[in-house]
Design a protein around this motif. Structure first.
Motif, PDB file in Angstrom:
ATOM      1  N   MET A  35       0.816  -1.217   0.000  1.00 38.05           N
ATOM      2  CA  MET A  35       0.000   0.000   0.000  1.00 38.05           C
ATOM      3  C   MET A  35       0.850   1.267   0.000  1.00 38.05           C
ATOM      4  O   MET A  35       0.568   2.199   0.753  1.00 38.05           O
ATOM      5  N   ILE A  40      -1.613   2.286  -3.998  1.00 35.86           N
ATOM      6  CA  ILE A  40      -2.942   2.866  -3.778  1.00 35.86           C
ATOM      7  C   ILE A  40      -3.462   3.471  -5.085  1.00 35.86           C
ATOM      8  O   ILE A  40      -4.619   3.260  -5.460  1.00 35.86           O
ATOM      9  N   ARG A  45      -6.352  -0.581  -2.804  1.00 33.46           N
ATOM     10  CA  ARG A  45      -7.462  -0.581  -1.836  1.00 33.46           C
ATOM     11  C   ARG A  45      -8.558  -1.560  -2.286  1.00 33.46           C
ATOM     12  O   ARG A  45      -9.139  -2.260  -1.462  1.00 33.46           O
TER      13      ARG A  45
ATOM     14  N   LEU B   9      -6.219   7.717   2.468  1.00 32.71           N
ATOM     15  CA  LEU B   9      -5.611   6.421   2.786  1.00 32.71           C
ATOM     16  C   LEU B   9      -4.083   6.511   2.703  1.00 32.71           C
ATOM     17  O   LEU B   9      -3.361   5.997   3.569  1.00 32.71           O
ATOM     18  N   THR B 118     -11.984   3.072   2.362  1.00 34.48           N
ATOM     19  CA  THR B 118     -10.736   3.525   2.992  1.00 34.48           C
ATOM     20  C   THR B 118     -10.725   3.144   4.471  1.00 34.48           C
ATOM     21  O   THR B 118      -9.738   2.616   4.991  1.00 34.48           O
ATOM     22  N   ALA B 121     -10.341  -0.641   4.896  1.00 33.90           N
ATOM     23  CA  ALA B 121      -8.959  -1.066   4.621  1.00 33.90           C
ATOM     24  C   ALA B 121      -8.087  -0.845   5.855  1.00 33.90           C
ATOM     25  O   ALA B 121      -7.222  -1.673   6.173  1.00 33.90           O
TER      26      ALA B 121
END
Lengths: 127, 178
Positions: A35, A40, A45, B9, B118, B121
């Motif tokens: 990530m 991302i 995600r 995120l 988000t 996660a």
């Protein structure tokens, strides 16, 4: 202000208690989704939420899903690493939600590496 | 990045890398005032004045796997495109706050995107060692939760049990201000 329904949490507390010993013990498998910013931006995600949906649907309690930063191969993101107990880690690249579903069903649950999506088996070392 | 929820995120991942154990995400959609505010505050290792000066340079990073640091510079660009301002307040060993303010109705403002994904996660992978606090306000409607409270209520160290994930996904979707 809207709040989470605590009453519903009460209902699931018992269900969770039955399996938490297993969950908090040794996991059978770990899936790491990379990530970093590159991951991302490329869709990591969606890979992560797809994995979590599969865990919810199949009620799997002995697989840990986790994240890490950039793996240094930004052009092949989204990437994920699957590690089964006593087996070398396998890195999967160019993932989509459909591909990760197949990897989850075949590799994570049955132990069969999905070769067509895999980049490499084993860990990198630096000398 | 396609939307602001992905930027959020990404910034939170920076906080995690900085060793944060408590991360607060605040969103304020003041539509009538034409204002969108996003702030991410952590108690991570923070940064000194020298690092803050360089932090928006895409060729500066404190990480070692590659030589670019695009996360904050991409977010800064997104904020600029919506005629906004980005403020970064940080002190070594105290933590960091990234605060963005932008024009809600600006034609180039990115959509907020899927904040539920988000949050899921983060909760599904990191709630064992990090407490997430989320507060979202939109024109008088408010929604907030704390993973610390949920963990305490359930008596769990982590929130990645299938039943808990299912519950949280459903509830966050229901409560998210629209």
């Amino acid at each position: 202000m809207k709040k989470l329904k605590i009453g519903d949490l009460e209902k699931i507390r018992e269900k969770v208690a039955k399996t938490r010993v297993l969950r908090e013990g040794k996991a059978r498998a770990r899936v790491t989704v990379h990530m970093g910013t590159c991951g991302i931006a490329a869709g990591a995600r969606d890979i992560l939420t797809t994995l979590m949906s599969e865990i919810e649907k199949k009620k799997v309690t002995d697989v840990i899903i986790t994240t890490s930063g950039c793996a240094g191969l930004c052009s092949r993101e989204p990437m994920a690493t699957v590690e089964l107990v006593d087996k070398p880690p396998v890195k999967y690249v160019d993932l989509t939600p459909e591909k990760i579903k197949k990897i989850f069903a075949e590799h994570v649950l049955k132990g069969n590496i999905v070769k067509e999506y895999a980049l490499a088996v084993g860990s990198e070392t630096t000398h | 990045m396609q939307d602001l929820s992905l930027h959020i995120l990404d910034i939170v991942e920076n906080s995690i890398d900085a060793g944060a154990t408590k991360i607060e995400i605040m969103i304020n959609e003041a539509v009538a005032k034409n204002l969108l505010e996003i702030s991410i505050k952590d108690n991570g290792k923070g940064m000194g004045a020298k690092t803050i000066k360089k932090i928006l340079d895409p060729f500066y990073t404190t990480k070692t796997v590659r030589r670019v640091g695009l996360g904050l510079s991409l977010f800064a660009q997104t904020v600029r495109e919506a005629q906004g301002k980005l403020k970064i307040i940080s002190k070594p060993n105290k933590g960091t706050m990234v605060k963005a303010q932008m024009s809600y109705n600006h034609i180039d403002r990115k959509p907020l995107g899927n904040m539920c994904d988000t949050l899921m996660a983060l909760i599904g992978t990191r709630s064992e060692d990090i407490d997430f606090f989320y507060h979202h306000k939109k024109d008088g409607k408010e929604f907030s939760f704390s993973t610390k409270e949920i963990r305490r209520y359930l008596g769990l160290r982590q929130l990645n049990h299938p039943e808990v994930l299912k519950f949280l996904r459903k509830e966050i979707k229901r409560c998210m201000p629209r």
